[in-house]
Motif scaffolding. Structure first.
Motif, PDB file in Angstrom:
ATOM      1  N   ASP A  36       0.846  -1.193   0.000  1.00 18.17           N
ATOM      2  CA  ASP A  36       0.000   0.000   0.000  1.00 18.17           C
ATOM      3  C   ASP A  36       0.886   1.250   0.000  1.00 18.17           C
ATOM      4  OD1 ASP A  36      -1.762   2.064   0.411  1.00 18.17           O
ATOM      5  OD2 ASP A  36      -2.797   1.143   2.113  1.00 18.17           O
ATOM      6  N   PRO A  37       0.864   2.040  -1.075  1.00 16.23           N
ATOM      7  CA  PRO A  37       1.734   3.220  -1.123  1.00 16.23           C
ATOM      8  C   PRO A  37       1.437   4.236  -0.027  1.00 16.23           C
ATOM      9  CG  PRO A  37       0.135   3.250  -2.927  1.00 16.23           C
ATOM     10  CD  PRO A  37       0.031   1.908  -2.285  1.00 16.23           C
ATOM     11  N   ASP A  38       0.204   4.263   0.466  1.00 10.92           N
ATOM     12  CA  ASP A  38      -0.129   5.196   1.546  1.00 10.92           C
ATOM     13  C   ASP A  38       0.550   4.807   2.849  1.00 10.92           C
ATOM     14  OD1 ASP A  38      -1.741   6.692  -0.142  1.00 10.92           O
ATOM     15  OD2 ASP A  38      -3.536   5.507   0.309  1.00 10.92           O
ATOM     16  N   MET A  39       0.840   3.525   3.018  1.00 17.11           N
ATOM     17  CA  MET A  39       1.517   3.037   4.220  1.00 17.11           C
ATOM     18  C   MET A  39       3.044   3.014   4.051  1.00 17.11           C
ATOM     19  SD  MET A  39      -0.940   2.414   6.313  1.00 17.11           S
ATOM     20  CE  MET A  39      -0.111   1.422   7.555  1.00 17.11           C
ATOM     21  N   ARG A  40       3.498   3.141   2.828  1.00 15.72           N
ATOM     22  CA  ARG A  40       4.923   3.082   2.523  1.00 15.72           C
ATOM     23  C   ARG A  40       5.594   4.396   2.938  1.00 15.72           C
ATOM     24  NH1 ARG A  40       5.272   2.227  -3.438  1.00 15.72           N
ATOM     25  NH2 ARG A  40       4.062   0.374  -2.874  1.00 15.72           N
ATOM     26  N   ILE A  41       6.780   4.318   3.483  1.00 17.23           N
ATOM     27  CA  ILE A  41       7.502   5.536   3.873  1.00 17.23           C
ATOM     28  C   ILE A  41       7.956   6.286   2.627  1.00 17.23           C
ATOM     29  CG2 ILE A  41       8.238   4.608   6.095  1.00 17.23           C
ATOM     30  CD1 ILE A  41      10.931   3.942   4.879  1.00 17.23           C
ATOM     31  N   ASP A  42       8.206   7.597   2.764  1.00 22.49           N
ATOM     32  CA  ASP A  42       8.667   8.378   1.621  1.00 22.49           C
ATOM     33  C   ASP A  42      10.197   8.382   1.574  1.00 22.49           C
ATOM     34  OD1 ASP A  42       9.536  10.189   3.552  1.00 22.49           O
ATOM     35  OD2 ASP A  42       7.907  11.613   3.203  1.00 22.49           O
ATOM     36  N   MET A  43      10.751   9.040   0.567  1.00 24.53           N
ATOM     37  CA  MET A  43      12.194   8.986   0.356  1.00 24.53           C
ATOM     38  C   MET A  43      12.963   9.679   1.482  1.00 24.53           C
ATOM     39  SD  MET A  43      14.288   7.536  -1.690  1.00 24.53           S
ATOM     40  CE  MET A  43      13.346   7.226  -3.195  1.00 24.53           C
ATOM     41  N   LYS A  44      12.443  10.790   1.967  1.00 20.95           N
ATOM     42  CA  LYS A  44      13.126  11.518   3.047  1.00 20.95           C
ATOM     43  C   LYS A  44      13.204  10.673   4.311  1.00 20.95           C
ATOM     44  CE  LYS A  44      13.065  15.960   5.462  1.00 20.95           C
ATOM     45  NZ  LYS A  44      12.340  17.260   5.615  1.00 20.95           N
ATOM     46  N   GLU A  45      12.104   9.993   4.649  1.00 25.69           N
ATOM     47  CA  GLU A  45      12.085   9.132   5.829  1.00 25.69           C
ATOM     48  C   GLU A  45      12.988   7.923   5.626  1.00 25.69           C
ATOM     49  OE1 GLU A  45      11.123   7.440   9.567  1.00 25.69           O
ATOM     50  OE2 GLU A  45      11.147   9.479   8.761  1.00 25.69           O
ATOM     51  N   THR A  46      13.028   7.426   4.404  1.00 23.06           N
ATOM     52  CA  THR A  46      13.914   6.295   4.104  1.00 23.06           C
ATOM     53  C   THR A  46      15.362   6.658   4.389  1.00 23.06           C
ATOM     54  OG1 THR A  46      12.416   5.517   2.358  1.00 23.06           O
ATOM     55  CG2 THR A  46      14.671   4.701   2.300  1.00 23.06           C
ATOM     56  N   LEU A  47      15.790   7.828   3.912  1.00 23.25           N
ATOM     57  CA  LEU A  47      17.173   8.272   4.159  1.00 23.25           C
ATOM     58  C   LEU A  47      17.433   8.446   5.656  1.00 23.25           C
ATOM     59  CD1 LEU A  47      19.917   9.210   3.115  1.00 23.25           C
ATOM     60  CD2 LEU A  47      18.964  11.509   2.880  1.00 23.25           C
ATOM     61  N   ARG A  48      16.467   8.990   6.375  1.00 21.60           N
ATOM     62  CA  ARG A  48      16.645   9.192   7.815  1.00 21.60           C
ATOM     63  C   ARG A  48      16.867   7.861   8.523  1.00 21.60           C
ATOM     64  NH1 ARG A  48      14.565   8.699  12.506  1.00 21.60           N
ATOM     65  NH2 ARG A  48      12.700   7.612  11.731  1.00 21.60           N
ATOM     66  N   ARG A  49      16.065   6.849   8.159  1.00 16.28           N
ATOM     67  CA  ARG A  49      16.201   5.542   8.805  1.00 16.28           C
ATOM     68  C   ARG A  49      17.511   4.854   8.421  1.00 16.28           C
ATOM     69  NH1 ARG A  49      10.215   2.590   8.937  1.00 16.28           N
ATOM     70  NH2 ARG A  49       9.015   4.440   9.542  1.00 16.28           N
ATOM     71  N   ILE A  50      17.925   5.018   7.184  1.00 17.21           N
ATOM     72  CA  ILE A  50      19.194   4.423   6.754  1.00 17.21           C
ATOM     73  C   ILE A  50      20.363   5.068   7.491  1.00 17.21           C
ATOM     74  CG2 ILE A  50      20.789   4.234   4.796  1.00 17.21           C
ATOM     75  CD1 ILE A  50      18.321   3.836   3.008  1.00 17.21           C
ATOM     76  N   ASP A  51      20.302   6.377   7.677  1.00 15.63           N
ATOM     77  CA  ASP A  51      21.380   7.074   8.398  1.00 15.63           C
ATOM     78  C   ASP A  51      21.462   6.645   9.865  1.00 15.63           C
ATOM     79  OD1 ASP A  51      22.233   8.438   6.191  1.00 15.63           O
ATOM     80  OD2 ASP A  51      21.088  10.267   6.608  1.00 15.63           O
ATOM     81  N   ASP A  52      20.385   6.072  10.398  1.00 13.59           N
ATOM     82  CA  ASP A  52      20.388   5.577  11.778  1.00 13.59           C
ATOM     83  C   ASP A  52      21.077   4.218  11.907  1.00 13.59           C
ATOM     84  OD1 ASP A  52      19.167   7.749  12.887  1.00 13.59           O
ATOM     85  OD2 ASP A  52      17.138   6.919  12.838  1.00 13.59           O
ATOM     86  N   VAL A  53      21.328   3.575  10.768  1.00 14.72           N
ATOM     87  CA  VAL A  53      21.999   2.264  10.797  1.00 14.72           C
ATOM     88  C   VAL A  53      23.500   2.492  10.889  1.00 14.72           C
ATOM     89  CG1 VAL A  53      22.405   0.124   9.526  1.00 14.72           C
ATOM     90  CG2 VAL A  53      20.156   1.235   9.408  1.00 14.72           C
ATOM     91  N   SER A  54      24.144   1.767  11.777  1.00 16.55           N
ATOM     92  CA  SER A  54      25.597   1.905  11.955  1.00 16.55           C
ATOM     93  C   SER A  54      26.293   0.596  11.597  1.00 16.55           C
ATOM     94  CB  SER A  54      25.909   2.294  13.400  1.00 16.55           C
ATOM     95  OG  SER A  54      25.434   1.299  14.295  1.00 16.55           O
ATOM     96  N   LEU A  55      27.604   0.624  11.588  1.00 21.65           N
ATOM     97  CA  LEU A  55      28.363  -0.583  11.220  1.00 21.65           C
ATOM     98  C   LEU A  55      28.246  -1.669  12.279  1.00 21.65           C
ATOM     99  CD1 LEU A  55      31.593   0.995   9.695  1.00 21.65           C
ATOM    100  CD2 LEU A  55      29.681  -0.079   8.488  1.00 21.65           C
ATOM    101  N   THR A  56      28.197  -1.283  13.559  1.00 21.27           N
ATOM    102  CA  THR A  56      28.091  -2.273  14.639  1.00 21.27           C
ATOM    103  C   THR A  56      27.116  -1.784  15.695  1.00 21.27           C
ATOM    104  OG1 THR A  56      30.001  -1.268  15.761  1.00 21.27           O
ATOM    105  CG2 THR A  56      30.414  -3.157  14.318  1.00 21.27           C
TER     106      THR A  56
END
Length: 478
Positions: free
Chosen positions: A458-478
């Motif tokens: 459902d595209p309405d439930m799917r996150i947008d590109m800005k939120e995607t980048l924010r969540r990816i930036d929260d991922v670290s190497l360890t």
């Protein structure tokens, strides 16, 4: 033909036997015959140079040659009648007997037809042996593509008629005296140096392959600059002013994760776009084709770096082309190039508004999103879905079936991720090549959840590109 290194005949509905002549290509490195209707046995490809084979989704039968055991299981999937040690299916005595029997007369006829068609396709592109772009015509910019049969591959741009059109050597301007309506390349980015159409005409070129939008060639010019020239076939109804305006937009883009447009050439029948050549190749190749040092370098830090770069580049495109239905439109691993530091560069972006062929438009990656498949509805969320596929592909190391038009073969990475998350067994999906970094499993799983959030139906439930980048930036190497 003997010097061919890459054969791309995928998705062409070819039938009959695989041509035995392909076995004689001594320099063959890649063989793409997937998604056709080839039948009969697999020839014994024993070339030491051969590093990648894909025979999936055909009608092949019989025992897989021992010489191809090094390629594992993946290249042979989707052929129910194949057998052999490679796929863990023992061949019956009858199968082996039939393999040793002479081919019937009908099979020889079919083989002759297939080989004839293959040779005809190549011969139509060959005018004569040349080592340069040396002729440019008025009506058809690229009438003949020349692949030299010597060890040096080249392409020629030529026309009907005899004279060579040299024109002006002035770079970035008009070609005077080169024929009515004939103009040089329009240079939109001179950071890599200046060049013009005459420079390309003199360059030795190598065929890189064919995509949805056209063909691509590598050209090395006299100044040492190597570029990729793409012939765009499906933009023929666009007038000059509209095309110029779109190319100027692309030429102004500046981002570390965007492959920059260097120049373009406009003709009513055909368009050329020129960008810098990236020698390491695509993410698709490094993940699924190359099993050498470059693949070994795809450890967890490198893969996270690639995901972060792709997301950053996509956010930039979504800002620059916010008014477009899909700012990228064709995001997939084959359109992500990697430089010498494994920094990703997005290519083939922002072409959706330029394409006039409805069938080709629907072949773009954006149309793999559920809402596009079911309702023909396109939005920036389709790009988000494609980014989610990339994330899952990078984490699992699996080739996504979402890249295939018939969705036969490959792995449904979306369903696989959703099921694993529901059963709390996410770590089982992680590519064994990076799973050994046990201290980072938690962060890998965290990124997997981001990929799953990007691929919600459902595209309405799917996150947008800005939120995607924010969540990816929260991922670290360890």
């Amino acid at each position: 033909m003997g010097s061919l290194k890459k054969v791309w005949l995928a998705n062409n509905k070819f039938s009959g036997l695989i041509p035995e002549s392909l076995v004689n290509l001594k320099s063959l490195m890649e063989l793409h015959l997937e998604n056709n209707a080839f039948s009969g046995r697999i020839p014994s490809f024993s070339q030491a140079s051969l590093t990648y084979v894909n025979l999936t989704n055909n009608k092949l039968e019989g025992e897989i040659p021992q010489s191809m055991s090094r390629f594992g299981v993946e290249p042979f999937k989707g052929n129910a009648e194949l057998c052999g040690q490679q796929i863990g299916k023992e061949c019956s005595k009858e199968t082996k007997k039939n393999e040793e029997a002479p081919m019937s007369k009908m099979k020889w006829i079919i083989l002759g037809i297939v080989v004839g068609l293959l040779l005809l396709t190549i011969l139509l592109r060959v005018k004569r042996k040349e080592d340069h772009f040396d002729k440019l015509g008025k009506e058809n910019l690229v009438e003949g593509l020349h692949v030299a049969t010597s060890s040096r591959k080249s392409m020629s741009i030529q026309r009907k008629g005899s004279e060579s059109l040299r024109g002006s050597s002035r770079r970035g301007g008009s070609m005077k005296g080169g024929g009515k309506g004939m103009e040089d390349l329009v240079l939109v980015n001179s950071e890599k140096g200046t060049f013009g159409l005459p420079d390309l005409m003199k360059a030795a070129a190598e065929v890189l392959g064919n995509g949805v939008l056209g063909s691509a060639f590598k050209a090395k010019m006299g100044n040492g600059l190597s570029v990729v020239v793409k012939r765009l076939r499906e933009m023929n109804k666009m007038n000059r002013d509209v095309f110029d305006a779109e190319m100027m937009k692309l030429g102004k883009l500046r981002h570390r994760n965007i492959l920059q447009l260097l120049a373009y050439h406009y003709r009513k029948e055909e368009k050329l776009i020129v960008s810098e050549y990236v020698p390491k190749g695509s993410l698709l190749y490094l993940l699924h084709g190359d099993r050498g040092l470059s693949h070994a370098d795809l450890n967890w830090p490198t893969r996270l770096k690639i995901v972060q770069g792709v997301a950053s580049g996509m956010c930039y495109l979504h800002l620059e082309f916010a008014s477009y239905a899909v700012p990228h439109g064709n995001l997939k691993s084959s359109n992500i190039l990697l430089n010498e530091n494994y920094e990703p560069l997005l290519s083939d972006y922002a072409f959706y508004p330029l394409i006039n062929n409805a069938e080709i438009v629907q072949s773009l990656s954006a149309y793999k999103a559920p809402e596009a498949i079911q309702h023909q509805h396109l939005s920036p969320k389709c790009d988000v879905y494609c980014l989610g596929i990339i994330i899952l592909e990078i984490l699992t190391g699996k080739f996504p079936l979402q890249y295939l038009d018939n969705q036969k073969g490959g792995t449904d990475v979306v369903q696989w991720a959703q099921s694993a998350i529901a059963d709390k067994r996410e770590s089982e999906l992680i590519d064994p090549d990076i799973a050994s970094a046990t201290d980072s499993i938690e962060q890998m799983v965290k990124l997997l959840h981001v990929g799953a959030a990007c691929t919600i139906s459902d595209p309405d439930m799917r996150i947008d590109m800005k939120e995607t980048l924010r969540r990816i930036d929260d991922v670290s190497l360890t």
